[in-house]
Design a protein around this motif. Structure first.
Motif, mmCIF file in Angstrom:
data_model
loop_
_atom_site.group_PDB
_atom_site.id
_atom_site.type_symbol
_atom_site.label_atom_id
_atom_site.label_comp_id
_atom_site.label_asym_id
_atom_site.label_seq_id
_atom_site.Cartn_x
_atom_site.Cartn_y
_atom_site.Cartn_z
ATOM 1 N N TYR A 93 -8.039 8.219 7.670
ATOM 2 C CA TYR A 93 -7.851 7.207 8.724
ATOM 3 C C TYR A 93 -8.635 7.540 9.987
ATOM 4 O O TYR A 93 -8.189 7.300 11.103
ATOM 5 N N ARG A 128 0.861 -1.162 0.000
ATOM 6 C CA ARG A 128 0.000 0.000 0.000
ATOM 7 C C ARG A 128 0.909 1.226 0.000
ATOM 8 O O ARG A 128 1.616 1.501 0.974
ATOM 9 N N SER A 177 -1.253 2.167 8.318
ATOM 10 C CA SER A 177 -0.812 3.508 7.932
ATOM 11 C C SER A 177 0.023 4.166 9.027
ATOM 12 O O SER A 177 0.739 5.135 8.772
ATOM 13 N N CYS A 219 -4.221 -2.841 6.576
ATOM 14 C CA CYS A 219 -4.581 -1.506 6.120
ATOM 15 C C CYS A 219 -5.961 -1.160 6.665
ATOM 16 O O CYS A 219 -6.878 -1.999 6.640
ATOM 17 N N GLY A 220 -6.119 0.082 7.140
ATOM 18 C CA GLY A 220 -7.414 0.529 7.654
ATOM 19 C C GLY A 220 -8.534 0.369 6.634
ATOM 20 O O GLY A 220 -9.695 0.190 6.990
#
Ligand SMILES: Nc1nc2c(c(=O)[nH]1)N[C@H]1C(S)=C(S)[C@@H](COP(=O)(O)O)O[C@H]1N2
Ligand SMILES: [Mo]
Length: 407
Positions: free
Chosen positions: A268, A84, A242, A133-134
């Protein structure tokens, strides 16, 4: 015309040959300025050594995810690890010149460390850490959210080796008013503007002080691969990935919640209180994501598998719960009407995902789905349907389902 200096150098030719794994037959005819086609090849396998079944969601910037069955290993190998990126991967990194500077209004001093300092002056630790990943699962939200349409494969659990962030912070000295640690990395903004920061997030000071929060220089026992943050990255398992800055050269100890790009606004963040799908949420009603919710994957069998009627079919996968442990794991073969408890292993260390495995018997010929549901140590389970809609499509921890046919 025929100027010999325009021909490719022997050493360059040797490098090219090594890259493609065979001789370039008429290589001596190559003009030095000509870029052979293979150099322009743009697939994740050539560029990043990724498994051929990985899915590319975007190539500018690169965003690549795994399929569930690729994540069957207890420790995620590099070729199955999602990528990412918010910007462009840095080029021409010179590790000998690399330094990490720690500063900020809540730092008692400013110090810079070379990679060698980090490796020799501090104790190294290795932890297996879950990075999700969120936005993993974003593709299922309705109304849809902009951004990479991750399905289930933006999660990994590799071994990370490095120094504890806490040891570095203590070496620099942390003032009593410290609230947050922010990171800066050396990736380039998509606009090409070298003054623009791609992303600068971080972790609250309490998370920074946890044993498992690392400034890592190795992944799975080797130098961190370039795409995953070579030569240095922050690794804060259990938080949205992140928070784990790649290619870091600066950390800043803040006396406020860090306000770098992608820390503020809606990035986020999710609504502090649940909202109806499609609601516009004002910024001051959005809260920063910290611990990720409980979730699991079925990594075996592969969805679509054929199994024999009446056989006991082994089913397995992983489960994780952000900063918590997973307490129980269940599977269902009847669309969630009954659930069977399955074996759940301890994590290798805090913040590592946990293996689960069980056996199911499919009574008759036909189509089935195997649904998996994890419950965290505080009794919270994964929802069977997509949970809490939010504007950016974060935190979809709905049950993973696979299809199997009994024949
Ligand atoms: N410098 C930098 N760090 C970064 C990012 C980035 O774009 N630049 N992306 C973050 C996000 S959103 C995620 S999910 C993880 C992904 O890590 P991976 O590519 O190693 O899987 O890195 C994080 N760290
Ligand atoms: Mo992410």
């Amino acid at each position: 015309m025929g100027n010999r200096r325009n021909f490719i150098r022997k050493s360059t030719l040797a490098t090219f040959s090594a890259l493609i794994g065979t001789d370039i037959v008429f290589g001596d005819k190559l003009n030095a300025n000509y870029s052979p086609l293979f150099m322009e090849e743009n697939d994740p396998q050539t560029l990043f050594g990724k498994h051929e079944e990985m899915t590319t969601l975007n190539d500018r910037p690169w965003n690549i995810e795994a399929k569930a069955h690729l994540l069957d290993d207890l420790v995620t190998p590099e070729d199955r690890m999602f990528i990412r990126n918010n910007g462009i991967i840095p080029k021409g990194i010179k590790v000998d010149d690399w330094t990490l500077t720690i500063e900020g209004e809540s730092a008692k001093t400013t110090k810079s460390y070379t990679l060698n300092d980090l490796k020799t002056k501090f104790k190294s630790y290795t932890y297996q850490l879950t990075l999700e990943c969120g936005g993993n699962g974003r593709s299922e939200f309705n109304p849809p959210a902009k951004g990479n349409q991750w399905t289930i494969g933006a999660v990994s659990c590799a071994n990370w080796t490095g120094v504890r962030l806490r040891d570095l912070l203590e070496d620099v000295g942390v003032k009593d008013d410290a609230v947050y640690v922010g990171y800066y990395g050396r990736d380039k903004h998509l606009s090409g503007d070298s003054n623009k920061v791609v992303i600068s997030r971080g972790v609250p000071i309490a998370k920074a002080m946890q044993d498992e929060t690392l400034v890592a220089f190795q992944m799975n026992g080797k130098d961190i691969p370039l795409a995953h943050g070579y030569p240095l990255r922050l690794v804060a398992g259990g938080f949205p990935a992140s928070a784990s800055g790649k290619w870091i050269d600066r950390l800043t100890i803040r006396n406020i919640v860090h306000d770098g790009p992608k820390m503020t606004g809606t990035a986020y963040r999710v609504p502090c209180e649940a909202v109806a799908p499609g609601t516009e949420v004002p910024e001051d009603k959005m809260c920063i994501i910290e611990s990720m919710p409980v979730k699991s994957l079925v990594t075996y069998p592969k969805s679509g598998a054929l199994v024999k009627v009446g056989d006991e079919v082994e089913v397995r996968g992983h489960a994780w719960a952000g900063e918590l442990r997973v307490g129980e794991m269940h599977v269902s073969i009847d669309f969630g009407s009954t659930w069977q408890k399955v074996k759940l292993d301890n994590p290798k260390n805090r913040l590592a995902w946990q293996q689960w495995s069980g056996k199911v018997k499919l009574p008759k010929k036909g189509y089935y789905e195997i649904w998996a549901k994890a419950t965290d140590s505080q009794g919270k389970s994964q929802p069977m349907v997509v949970p809490g809609w939010n504007p950016k499509g974060y935190l979809n921890n709905a049950c993973h389902r696979i299809a199997v046919k009994a024949v």
